[in-house]
Write an enzyme that holds these catalytic residues in place. Structure first.
Site, PDB file in Angstrom:
ATOM      1  N   MET A  84       0.791  -1.225   0.000  1.00 31.11           N
ATOM      2  CA  MET A  84       0.000   0.000   0.000  1.00 31.11           C
ATOM      3  C   MET A  84       0.830   1.285   0.000  1.00 31.11           C
ATOM      4  SD  MET A  84      -2.874  -1.343  -0.372  1.00 31.11           S
ATOM      5  CE  MET A  84      -4.016   0.023  -0.182  1.00 31.11           C
ATOM      6  N   LYS A  85       2.135   1.168  -0.238  1.00 32.93           N
ATOM      7  CA  LYS A  85       2.943   2.392  -0.329  1.00 32.93           C
ATOM      8  C   LYS A  85       3.191   2.736  -1.793  1.00 32.93           C
ATOM      9  CE  LYS A  85       5.345   3.046   3.901  1.00 32.93           C
ATOM     10  NZ  LYS A  85       4.425   2.161   4.635  1.00 32.93           N
ATOM     11  N   HIS A 103      -3.941  -4.907  -9.455  1.00 31.11           N
ATOM     12  CA  HIS A 103      -4.946  -3.933  -9.018  1.00 31.11           C
ATOM     13  C   HIS A 103      -6.343  -4.523  -9.219  1.00 31.11           C
ATOM     14  CE1 HIS A 103      -6.606  -0.063  -8.072  1.00 31.11           C
ATOM     15  NE2 HIS A 103      -7.418  -0.185  -9.106  1.00 31.11           N
TER      16      HIS A 103
HETATM   17  C1  GRF Z   1      -5.751  -7.091  -3.619  1.00 33.49           C
HETATM   18  O1  GRF Z   1      -7.092  -6.887  -3.972  1.00 33.49           O
HETATM   19  C2  GRF Z   1      -4.832  -6.359  -4.555  1.00 33.49           C
HETATM   20  O2  GRF Z   1      -5.319  -6.279  -5.852  1.00 33.49           O
HETATM   21  C3  GRF Z   1      -4.787  -4.980  -3.953  1.00 33.49           C
HETATM   22  O3  GRF Z   1      -4.785  -5.204  -2.574  1.00 33.49           O
HETATM   23  C4  GRF Z   1      -5.445  -6.429  -2.278  1.00 33.49           C
HETATM   24  C5  GRF Z   1      -4.509  -7.241  -1.447  1.00 33.49           C
HETATM   25  O4  GRF Z   1      -5.121  -8.396  -0.927  1.00 33.49           O
HETATM   26  N1  GRF Z   1      -3.675  -4.224  -4.478  1.00 33.49           N
HETATM   27  P1  GRF Z   1      -4.216  -9.509  -0.261  1.00 33.49           P
HETATM   28  O5  GRF Z   1      -3.343  -8.825   0.778  1.00 33.49           O
HETATM   29  O6  GRF Z   1      -3.396 -10.157  -1.336  1.00 33.49           O
HETATM   30  O7  GRF Z   1      -5.169 -10.473   0.390  1.00 33.49           O
END
Ligand code: GRF
Length: 180
Positions: A84-85, A103
């Protein structure tokens, strides 16, 4: 020689798990020391590293530590999976062209941290999943592969979200396999 991959994840890590069950993963990195992905790594016996931005003087120093880790392990491909960064200039300079992201929307529609909720609230009749190269923008890099996911008449946000995640679990390993 076999290509080496690393996965970056901030939280849950379900995509990491799917990847690690399909390929040898050299290590997983998390920017949160208490992320659930680290527990998954332990169960799957995958090496894990976690350190947080606030433990460093600035983002460049933080990313330099990450680059050193990647170089030390001679990583060929970095797979962001719920990391998330925003990737900054230090990490990009070292790994642009060797870093991909998944994504949960059909880019360029609904970039950002809430791709699923945003599509749901916009009332689309289909969304999707995208794997793309990472550049300096937020979900703007060149698209490698995408699939459509329909929103069904009797969907709730939960069932819609579950179907999108299912599509991620299919698409991401496929793309990684092709790239390797
Ligand atoms: C996923 O939906 C991915 O596409 C998004 O963040 C979510 C992460 O889910 N970037 P996880 O941590 O893999 O369960």
């Amino acid at each position: 020689m076999a290509k080496k991959i690393a996965v970056f994840a901030s939280g849950n890590g379900s995509n990491f798990q799917v990847i690690a069950e399909a390929f040898p993963v050299a290590f997983v990195f998390s920017d949160h020391r208490d992320a659930y992905v680290l527990k998954r790594a332990q169960v799957l016996d995958v090496k894990a590293y976690a350190f947080e931005l606030k433990e460093f003087a600035n983002k460049a120093a933080y990313e330099q530590a990450i680059v050193e880790l990647l170089e030390q392990h001679q990583i060929d491909l970095v797979c962001l999976a719920g990391y998330m960064k925003i990737v900054g200039p230090t990490l990009l300079a070292a790994y642009e062209g060797r870093m991909i992201n998944i994504h949960p929307a059909y880019l360029p529609d609904f970039p950002g941290a809430h791709g699923i909720e945003d599509a749901w609230e916009a009332g689309v009749d289909q969304s999707g999943v995208t794997v793309h190269w990472v550049d300096s923008g937020v979900d703007t890099g060149q698209i490698i592969a995408q699939v459509r996911v329909p929103r069904l008449a009797d969907d709730t946000i939960e069932s819609f979200e579950a179907r999108i995640h299912e599509a991620e679990y299919q698409l991401y390993p496929k793309v990684i396999k092709d790239l390797l």
